[in-house]
Design a protein around this motif. Structure first.
Motif, PDB file in Angstrom:
ATOM      1  N   ILE A   1       0.972  -1.119  -0.133  1.00 32.28           N
ATOM      2  CA  ILE A   1      -0.166   0.035  -0.087  1.00 32.28           C
ATOM      3  C   ILE A   1       1.040   1.287  -0.001  1.00 32.28           C
ATOM      4  O   ILE A   1       2.118   1.019   0.278  1.00 32.28           O
ATOM      5  N   VAL A   2       0.274   2.474  -0.177  1.00 32.11           N
ATOM      6  CA  VAL A   2       1.104   3.763  -0.253  1.00 32.11           C
ATOM      7  C   VAL A   2       0.007   4.533   0.503  1.00 32.11           C
ATOM      8  O   VAL A   2      -1.151   4.716   0.286  1.00 32.11           O
ATOM      9  N   GLU A   3       0.545   5.034   1.477  1.00 29.55           N
ATOM     10  CA  GLU A   3      -0.152   6.162   2.019  1.00 29.55           C
ATOM     11  C   GLU A   3       0.044   7.755   1.716  1.00 29.55           C
ATOM     12  O   GLU A   3       1.327   7.990   1.397  1.00 29.55           O
ATOM     13  N   THR A   4      -0.831   8.459   1.301  1.00 32.48           N
ATOM     14  CA  THR A   4      -0.590   9.859   0.785  1.00 32.48           C
ATOM     15  C   THR A   4      -1.827  10.726   1.042  1.00 32.48           C
ATOM     16  O   THR A   4      -2.801  10.252   1.507  1.00 32.48           O
ATOM     17  N   SER A   5      -1.511  11.969   0.634  1.00 34.28           N
ATOM     18  CA  SER A   5      -2.660  12.887   1.061  1.00 34.28           C
ATOM     19  C   SER A   5      -3.682  12.902  -0.254  1.00 34.28           C
ATOM     20  O   SER A   5      -3.260  12.400  -1.448  1.00 34.28           O
ATOM     21  N   TRP A   6      -4.918  13.512  -0.032  1.00 30.83           N
ATOM     22  CA  TRP A   6      -5.704  13.386  -1.326  1.00 30.83           C
ATOM     23  C   TRP A   6      -5.431  14.060  -2.513  1.00 30.83           C
ATOM     24  O   TRP A   6      -5.667  13.411  -3.610  1.00 30.83           O
ATOM     25  N   ASN A   7      -4.860  15.267  -2.281  1.00 30.29           N
ATOM     26  CA  ASN A   7      -4.793  16.164  -3.508  1.00 30.29           C
ATOM     27  C   ASN A   7      -3.391  15.414  -4.273  1.00 30.29           C
ATOM     28  O   ASN A   7      -3.536  15.468  -5.424  1.00 30.29           O
ATOM     29  N   THR A   8      -2.615  14.882  -3.804  1.00 31.19           N
ATOM     30  CA  THR A   8      -1.591  13.768  -4.377  1.00 31.19           C
ATOM     31  C   THR A   8      -2.220  12.898  -5.085  1.00 31.19           C
ATOM     32  O   THR A   8      -2.169  12.332  -6.512  1.00 31.19           O
ATOM     33  N   TRP A   9      -3.136  12.196  -4.271  1.00 39.84           N
ATOM     34  CA  TRP A   9      -3.769  10.923  -5.046  1.00 39.84           C
ATOM     35  C   TRP A   9      -4.614  11.321  -6.172  1.00 39.84           C
ATOM     36  O   TRP A   9      -4.355  10.573  -7.289  1.00 39.84           O
ATOM     37  N   LEU A  10      -5.316  12.316  -5.942  1.00 44.58           N
ATOM     38  CA  LEU A  10      -6.264  12.738  -7.251  1.00 44.58           C
ATOM     39  C   LEU A  10      -5.533  13.244  -8.260  1.00 44.58           C
ATOM     40  O   LEU A  10      -6.026  12.977  -9.514  1.00 44.58           O
ATOM     41  N   ASN A  11      -4.244  13.730  -8.211  1.00 42.89           N
ATOM     42  CA  ASN A  11      -3.580  14.370  -8.976  1.00 42.89           C
ATOM     43  C   ASN A  11      -2.991  13.104  -9.871  1.00 42.89           C
ATOM     44  O   ASN A  11      -2.779  12.742 -11.254  1.00 42.89           O
ATOM     45  N   LEU A  12      -2.367  11.789  -9.355  1.00 42.95           N
ATOM     46  CA  LEU A  12      -1.765  10.999  -9.883  1.00 42.95           C
ATOM     47  C   LEU A  12      -2.580   9.956 -10.391  1.00 42.95           C
ATOM     48  O   LEU A  12      -2.288   9.273 -11.501  1.00 42.95           O
ATOM     49  N   TYR A  13      -3.603   9.574  -9.689  1.00 41.13           N
ATOM     50  CA  TYR A  13      -4.657   8.568 -10.159  1.00 41.13           C
ATOM     51  C   TYR A  13      -6.115   8.923 -10.120  1.00 41.13           C
ATOM     52  O   TYR A  13      -6.898   8.606  -9.373  1.00 41.13           O
ATOM     53  N   PRO A  14      -6.405   9.950 -11.264  1.00 40.77           N
ATOM     54  CA  PRO A  14      -7.789  10.588 -11.127  1.00 40.77           C
ATOM     55  C   PRO A  14      -8.921   9.600 -11.578  1.00 40.77           C
ATOM     56  O   PRO A  14     -10.103   9.748 -11.461  1.00 40.77           O
ATOM     57  N   ASN A  15      -8.363   8.341 -12.361  1.00 37.83           N
ATOM     58  CA  ASN A  15      -9.265   7.333 -12.925  1.00 37.83           C
ATOM     59  C   ASN A  15      -9.390   6.225 -11.662  1.00 37.83           C
ATOM     60  O   ASN A  15     -10.087   5.266 -11.986  1.00 37.83           O
ATOM     61  N   SER A  16      -8.837   6.386 -10.742  1.00 35.00           N
ATOM     62  CA  SER A  16      -8.903   5.152  -9.600  1.00 35.00           C
ATOM     63  C   SER A  16     -10.207   5.315  -8.916  1.00 35.00           C
ATOM     64  O   SER A  16     -11.103   6.244  -9.148  1.00 35.00           O
ATOM     65  N   ILE A  17     -10.692   4.216  -8.114  1.00 30.19           N
ATOM     66  CA  ILE A  17     -11.840   4.170  -7.332  1.00 30.19           C
ATOM     67  C   ILE A  17     -11.627   4.438  -6.021  1.00 30.19           C
ATOM     68  O   ILE A  17     -10.395   4.103  -5.285  1.00 30.19           O
ATOM     69  N   VAL A  18     -12.649   5.109  -5.173  1.00 23.56           N
ATOM     70  CA  VAL A  18     -12.305   5.605  -3.891  1.00 23.56           C
ATOM     71  C   VAL A  18     -13.442   5.017  -2.901  1.00 23.56           C
ATOM     72  O   VAL A  18     -14.724   5.163  -3.278  1.00 23.56           O
ATOM     73  N   LEU A  19     -13.189   4.326  -1.890  1.00 15.36           N
ATOM     74  CA  LEU A  19     -14.280   3.873  -0.851  1.00 15.36           C
ATOM     75  C   LEU A  19     -15.008   5.293  -0.334  1.00 15.36           C
ATOM     76  O   LEU A  19     -14.467   6.293   0.027  1.00 15.36           O
ATOM     77  N   THR A  20     -16.260   5.156  -0.607  1.00 16.06           N
ATOM     78  CA  THR A  20     -17.139   6.280  -0.221  1.00 16.06           C
ATOM     79  C   THR A  20     -17.696   5.944   1.370  1.00 16.06           C
ATOM     80  O   THR A  20     -17.710   4.844   2.022  1.00 16.06           O
ATOM     81  N   PRO A  21     -18.459   7.193   1.874  1.00 16.26           N
ATOM     82  CA  PRO A  21     -18.912   7.111   3.410  1.00 16.26           C
ATOM     83  C   PRO A  21     -20.460   6.093   3.295  1.00 16.26           C
ATOM     84  O   PRO A  21     -20.796   6.177   4.525  1.00 16.26           O
ATOM     85  N   GLU A  22     -20.559   5.411   2.151  1.00 11.50           N
ATOM     86  CA  GLU A  22     -21.725   4.825   2.114  1.00 11.50           C
ATOM     87  C   GLU A  22     -21.583   3.409   2.510  1.00 11.50           C
ATOM     88  O   GLU A  22     -21.461   2.466   1.904  1.00 11.50           O
TER      89      GLU A  22
END
Length: 382
Positions: free
Chosen positions: A304-325
């Motif tokens: 795994i890699v831990e990073t901040s959201w702005n970094t993640w969104l920049n590098l992997y905008p096509n990834s999927i993210v677990l939601t609060p649902e």
């Protein structure tokens, strides 16, 4: 029989209250909800920061560690061929390049060049609070830091039913499954997520082209996420909010696929998952079973890699993210432990060894190879 101690602390009334107040709601028929894949880049922001590569060795093995304090990530890989790597600046998602010209992202995946599509072998590297690594691996080396106290040590177990001292295992309060793990998961494409702030932390996981993120703000309330990837990769994201550590475990053990739950027990204030197949107890930081019929068995750790959201969104905008649902009634916009992350004096449960070489809550990346650890503080990657 389990032998544990109960430590009464006011702070853990919060956790007990969470357990009693939890309310299961309808999570929907489909556990995976992905929106329109034809996304834009309107939410992607520029990253600025220096990436640094460190070539090092630990316990007789050569490793390479790459990271950036500003971009907020550290990754580590085995380097048996002693290949020379260099940092890449502003070529995201590539962050380093091998001697043959292959460019790698921070998962170690070759993005272009002779090794395109291949993947570097990862170490059992973890991000977390410094106090955690000092307690589990007393005397560990700090890269560029002060030498350890030669007298640093931890208590040895005298109970044949436990690999760790049973007198140092504490009951956190909510009880078994009082903090509910997640299994019915709903994801959104990263570029369609609207519940994350730029500085929020996420745990990133990659299998081939399947790239997904699990936000800390959800893991703070649930600690374990049991996930399936392509019906072939079975993983549990285990996260301990009291030590700031996350790890991904292969849920296929001994040919059987299990799920992990939150036992409610802690050792060195660290999460102890239990597996539902054998009801055995495991140590997140040791990567092994410490009590039960699977005692002594090691877990396969996935990267795994831990990073901040702005970094993640920049590098992997096509990834999927677990939601609060999640199907549970939680305020995922509120951190449940007050000033715990930043207050070095806020320690709810005792540590076997309290290493004072760094502030307790400083985030570091630790590489762990065959029971030997080495710490890389985030500030050195600047």
């Amino acid at each position: 029989m389990r032998s544990i101690r109960i430590l009464n602390k006011i702070g853990w009334i919060i956790l007990l209250g969470m357990s009693l107040a939890s309310c299961r709601v309808n999570g929907g028929e489909d556990p995976m909800e992905i929106v329109n894949p034809n996304i834009g880049n309107e939410n992607v922001i520029d990253l600025q920061g220096i990436i640094r590569v460190i070539q090092d060795s630990l316990n007789g093995q050569d490793i390479v560690v790459v990271g950036s304090q500003e971009i907020n990530f550290v990754s580590s890989f085995l380097n048996p061929s002693k290949e020379s790597f260099v940092a890449l600046q502003d070529e995201y998602p590539a962050v380093m390049q091998g001697a043959d010209g292959t460019k790698y992202d921070f998962f170690g995946v070759g993005l272009e060049g002779p090794q395109q599509g291949s993947r570097l072998s990862h170490t059992n590297g973890l991000m977390g609070f410094w106090m955690t690594f000092g307690a589990f691996y007393p005397g560990l080396e700090i890269y560029g830091g002060d030498p350890p106290d030669p007298a640093a040590k931890i208590e040895v177990s005298t109970n044949s039913e436990w690999l760790i001292p049973s007198t140092r295992v504490f009951d956190g309060g909510p009880g078994k499954d009082g903090i509910p793990s997640l299994e019915n998961l709903v994801f959104r494409l990263a570029d369609r997520v609207d519940f994350m702030a730029p500085e929020d932390l996420v745990i990133g996981f990659r299998v081939g082209d399947d790239i997904r993120a699990y936000p800390h703000k959800i893991l703070d309330w649930h600690e374990i996420v049991n996930d399936d990837v392509d019906d072939q990769v079975f993983t549990s994201i285990t996260y301990c909010p009291l030590t700031g550590t996350a790890s991904a475990w292969n849920r296929e053990i001994g040919g059987k696929v299990t799920t992990f739950g939150v036992s409610g027990l802690l050792y060195n204030t660290n999460l102890m998952p239990y597996d539902r197949e054998t009801d055995s107890y495991w140590s997140q930081m040791r990567f092994d079973c410490v009590n039960g019929s699977s005692i002594g068995q090691e877990i396969e750790v996935q990267m795994i890699v831990e990073t901040s959201w702005n970094t993640w969104l920049n590098l992997y905008p096509n990834s999927i993210v677990l939601t609060p649902e999640t199907g549970f009634n939680r305020n995922y916009q509120q951190y449940p432990y007050g000033d715990y992350r930043t207050n070095d004096n806020n320690i709810i449960f005792p540590l076997e060894y309290d290493d004072q070489r760094l502030p307790r809550k400083e985030r570091v990346h630790a590489v762990i190879l065959d029971g030997v650890a080495k710490a890389y503080p985030l500030p050195i990657f600047n």
